[in-house]
Design a protein around this motif. Structure first.
Motif, PDB file in Angstrom:
ATOM      1  N   LEU A 156       0.831  -1.220   0.000  1.00 54.18           N
ATOM      2  CA  LEU A 156       0.000   0.000   0.000  1.00 54.18           C
ATOM      3  C   LEU A 156       0.857   1.259   0.000  1.00 54.18           C
ATOM      4  N   LEU A 157       2.103   1.129   0.443  1.00 51.36           N
ATOM      5  CA  LEU A 157       2.973   2.316   0.466  1.00 51.36           C
ATOM      6  C   LEU A 157       3.242   2.837  -0.943  1.00 51.36           C
ATOM      7  N   GLU A 158       3.069   1.946  -1.926  1.00 49.32           N
ATOM      8  CA  GLU A 158       3.371   2.339  -3.325  1.00 49.32           C
ATOM      9  C   GLU A 158       2.105   2.749  -4.079  1.00 49.32           C
ATOM     10  N   GLU A 159       0.965   2.751  -3.388  1.00 52.28           N
ATOM     11  CA  GLU A 159      -0.309   3.099  -4.040  1.00 52.28           C
ATOM     12  C   GLU A 159      -0.289   4.559  -4.487  1.00 52.28           C
ATOM     13  N   GLU A 160      -0.514   4.756  -5.766  1.00 49.94           N
ATOM     14  CA  GLU A 160      -0.450   6.136  -6.296  1.00 49.94           C
ATOM     15  C   GLU A 160      -1.786   6.638  -6.834  1.00 49.94           C
ATOM     16  N   LYS A 161      -2.763   5.740  -6.939  1.00 49.47           N
ATOM     17  CA  LYS A 161      -4.029   6.148  -7.565  1.00 49.47           C
ATOM     18  C   LYS A 161      -5.207   6.170  -6.589  1.00 49.47           C
ATOM     19  N   LYS A 162      -5.265   5.177  -5.730  1.00 47.02           N
ATOM     20  CA  LYS A 162      -6.405   5.107  -4.811  1.00 47.02           C
ATOM     21  C   LYS A 162      -6.350   6.216  -3.766  1.00 47.02           C
ATOM     22  N   ILE A 163      -7.541   6.647  -3.357  1.00 47.22           N
ATOM     23  CA  ILE A 163      -7.661   7.654  -2.285  1.00 47.22           C
ATOM     24  C   ILE A 163      -7.732   6.952  -0.928  1.00 47.22           C
ATOM     25  N   VAL A 164      -8.541   5.892  -0.880  1.00 42.90           N
ATOM     26  CA  VAL A 164      -8.662   5.071   0.325  1.00 42.90           C
ATOM     27  C   VAL A 164      -8.426   3.626  -0.096  1.00 42.90           C
ATOM     28  N   ALA A 165      -7.612   2.927   0.671  1.00 37.85           N
ATOM     29  CA  ALA A 165      -7.291   1.540   0.316  1.00 37.85           C
ATOM     30  C   ALA A 165      -7.694   0.611   1.454  1.00 37.85           C
ATOM     31  N   PRO A 166      -8.050  -0.631   1.110  1.00 36.39           N
ATOM     32  CA  PRO A 166      -8.358  -1.630   2.134  1.00 36.39           C
ATOM     33  C   PRO A 166      -7.091  -2.346   2.572  1.00 36.39           C
ATOM     34  N   ILE A 167      -7.064  -2.785   3.802  1.00 38.74           N
ATOM     35  CA  ILE A 167      -5.985  -3.643   4.264  1.00 38.74           C
ATOM     36  C   ILE A 167      -6.607  -4.731   5.113  1.00 38.74           C
ATOM     37  N   SER A 168      -6.184  -5.946   4.900  1.00 37.09           N
ATOM     38  CA  SER A 168      -6.744  -7.081   5.665  1.00 37.09           C
ATOM     39  C   SER A 168      -5.690  -7.780   6.498  1.00 37.09           C
ATOM     40  N   ASP A 169      -4.463  -7.309   6.403  1.00 30.00           N
ATOM     41  CA  ASP A 169      -3.372  -7.979   7.135  1.00 30.00           C
ATOM     42  C   ASP A 169      -2.620  -6.979   8.003  1.00 30.00           C
ATOM     43  N   SER A 170      -3.378  -6.107   8.662  1.00 32.86           N
ATOM     44  CA  SER A 170      -2.719  -5.129   9.526  1.00 32.86           C
ATOM     45  C   SER A 170      -1.984  -5.849  10.655  1.00 32.86           C
ATOM     46  N   PRO A 171      -0.695  -5.580  10.822  1.00 32.21           N
ATOM     47  CA  PRO A 171       0.017  -6.204  11.950  1.00 32.21           C
ATOM     48  C   PRO A 171      -0.447  -5.662  13.296  1.00 32.21           C
ATOM     49  N   LYS A 172      -1.069  -4.472  13.252  1.00 31.52           N
ATOM     50  CA  LYS A 172      -1.657  -3.917  14.479  1.00 31.52           C
ATOM     51  C   LYS A 172      -3.152  -4.277  14.453  1.00 31.52           C
ATOM     52  N   PRO A 173      -3.617  -5.056  15.404  1.00 26.96           N
ATOM     53  CA  PRO A 173      -5.028  -5.463  15.384  1.00 26.96           C
ATOM     54  C   PRO A 173      -5.943  -4.271  15.552  1.00 26.96           C
ATOM     55  N   PRO A 174      -7.175  -4.331  15.047  1.00 24.58           N
ATOM     56  CA  PRO A 174      -7.706  -5.433  14.246  1.00 24.58           C
ATOM     57  C   PRO A 174      -7.133  -5.445  12.824  1.00 24.58           C
ATOM     58  N   PRO A 175      -7.166  -6.636  12.212  1.00 22.13           N
ATOM     59  CA  PRO A 175      -6.471  -6.811  10.932  1.00 22.13           C
ATOM     60  C   PRO A 175      -7.090  -6.072   9.753  1.00 22.13           C
ATOM     61  N   GLN A 176      -8.425  -5.911   9.775  1.00 13.86           N
ATOM     62  CA  GLN A 176      -9.099  -5.279   8.627  1.00 13.86           C
ATOM     63  C   GLN A 176      -9.309  -3.795   8.903  1.00 13.86           C
ATOM     64  N   ARG A 177      -8.833  -2.985   7.972  1.00 14.28           N
ATOM     65  CA  ARG A 177      -8.949  -1.537   8.095  1.00 14.28           C
ATOM     66  C   ARG A 177      -9.090  -0.918   6.709  1.00 14.28           C
ATOM     67  N   VAL A 178      -9.451   0.374   6.707  1.00 14.08           N
ATOM     68  CA  VAL A 178      -9.287   1.160   5.477  1.00 14.08           C
ATOM     69  C   VAL A 178      -8.376   2.320   5.849  1.00 14.08           C
ATOM     70  N   THR A 179      -7.606   2.800   4.883  1.00 14.15           N
ATOM     71  CA  THR A 179      -6.640   3.849   5.174  1.00 14.15           C
ATOM     72  C   THR A 179      -6.532   4.832   4.024  1.00 14.15           C
ATOM     73  N   MET A 180      -6.328   6.093   4.375  1.00 10.35           N
ATOM     74  CA  MET A 180      -5.940   7.055   3.365  1.00 10.35           C
ATOM     75  C   MET A 180      -4.578   6.614   2.811  1.00 10.35           C
ATOM     76  N   THR A 181      -4.347   6.912   1.556  1.00 14.93           N
ATOM     77  CA  THR A 181      -3.068   6.560   0.933  1.00 14.93           C
ATOM     78  C   THR A 181      -2.106   7.746   1.015  1.00 14.93           C
ATOM     79  N   LEU A 182      -0.845   7.519   0.702  1.00 19.51           N
ATOM     80  CA  LEU A 182       0.133   8.604   0.796  1.00 19.51           C
ATOM     81  C   LEU A 182      -0.178   9.790  -0.117  1.00 19.51           C
ATOM     82  N   PRO A 183      -0.704   9.568  -1.331  1.00 17.82           N
ATOM     83  CA  PRO A 183      -1.043  10.746  -2.149  1.00 17.82           C
ATOM     84  C   PRO A 183      -2.037  11.676  -1.456  1.00 17.82           C
TER      85      PRO A 183
END
Ligand SMILES: O=C(O)[C@H](O)[C@@H](O)[C@H](O)[C@H](O)COP(=O)(O)O
Length: 253
Positions: A156-183
């Motif tokens: 996800l650190l390399e995401e250049e197009k999405k505004i919000v991305a899903p993550i299902s393997d967050s090492p910090k629980p809980p595992p499923q999150r959505v996050t703003m991207t770096l752009p």
């Protein structure tokens, strides 16, 4: 290019009031220029610090605020891990943010659809921007150098197009999150990290001083045109050797 200011406080007790003043000063600037203040919030220890300090202000008027989440956990709002749920009980229920002023996720959706739905919400709130331009984003940093729900080594650190991305393997629980991207993060007019406690000292030195810095997501936050503040306390700053600003609770940023 961003202006980076590293400001060190004796403790979080002195940092808190200055954080609140920063929020209010950027809100006043935004409202006078554009008629509203758009604020992005992170979870973790920021929730209680920000809630306490904003509620301590006598002149808090949030009627022109629009609040989004830099990341959010995919749990129900009444779950103890819900960032929105924590802000609702500690802050939102006590201030006058207008209906529609809080951009929440739809936590009942599967994580991919949740990210798409939140993207739509942000696009509606920022119709003129390719990437939403928030007036202020408040970020935390984990001991591994993560920020938002962007973790070291994650694609996800390399995401250049999405505004919000899903993550299902967050090492910090809980595992499923959505996050703003770096752009999105780097489009903000102002970004302020709040990082306190000795557990952040090692990673903070790496992020602010180290050659390996860019390996850490927090080091990838370099607002294109905005201000960048690192607001830290003495324990978190214990290993820093760079030039820093030292301030007390009465400081104005
Ligand atoms: O919802 C989250 O988990 C946060 O957005 C996360 O990015 C947080 O800011 C860091 O983990 C730092 O958290 P602390 O300040 O509690 O260490």
């Amino acid at each position: 290019m961003a202006t980076r200011r590293v400001v060190v406080f004796p403790s979080s007790a002195e940092l808190g009031p200055v954080l609140a003043h920063l929020v209010m000063s950027r809100a006043e600037r935004a409202i006078s220029s554009r008629g509203r203040f758009t604020l992005g919030l992170s979870g973790g220890s920021l929730v209680s610090m920000l809630s306490k300090e904003l509620l301590a202000l006598s002149d808090l008027d949030c009627s022109k605020w629009v609040v989004g989440f830099c990341d959010e956990r995919l749990v129900s709002f009444d779950h103890p891990e819900s960032t929105y749920g924590l802000y609702k009980s500690q802050l939102f229920s006590k201030i006058n943010i207008p209906d529609g002023g809080i951009l929440t996720i739809n936590s009942s959706l599967p994580v991919d659809e949740c990210a798409e739905d939140y993207t739509r919400k942000l696009k509606e709130a920022f119709p003129d921007d390719d990437f939403p331009v928030f007036d202020l984003l408040l970020l935390g940093m984990g001991p591994d150098g993560h920020t938002c729900s962007l973790f070291p080594g994650h694609p996800l650190l390399e995401e250049e197009k999405k505004i919000v991305a899903p993550i299902s393997d967050s090492p910090k629980p809980p595992p499923q999150r959505v996050t703003m991207t770096l752009p999105v993060v780097n489009s903000a007019r102002c970004v302020a990290f709040v990082s306190t406690g000795g557990s952040k000292a090692t990673v903070l030195k790496e992020v602010l001083e180290g050659r390996e810095g860019p390996a850490f997501p927090a080091a990838r936050v370099v607002p294109t045109n905005g201000e960048l503040f690192w607001l830290v306390d003495d324990p978190a700053a214990a290993s820093l050797t760079i030039q820093v600003e030292r301030m007390g609770s009465g400081a104005k940023l």
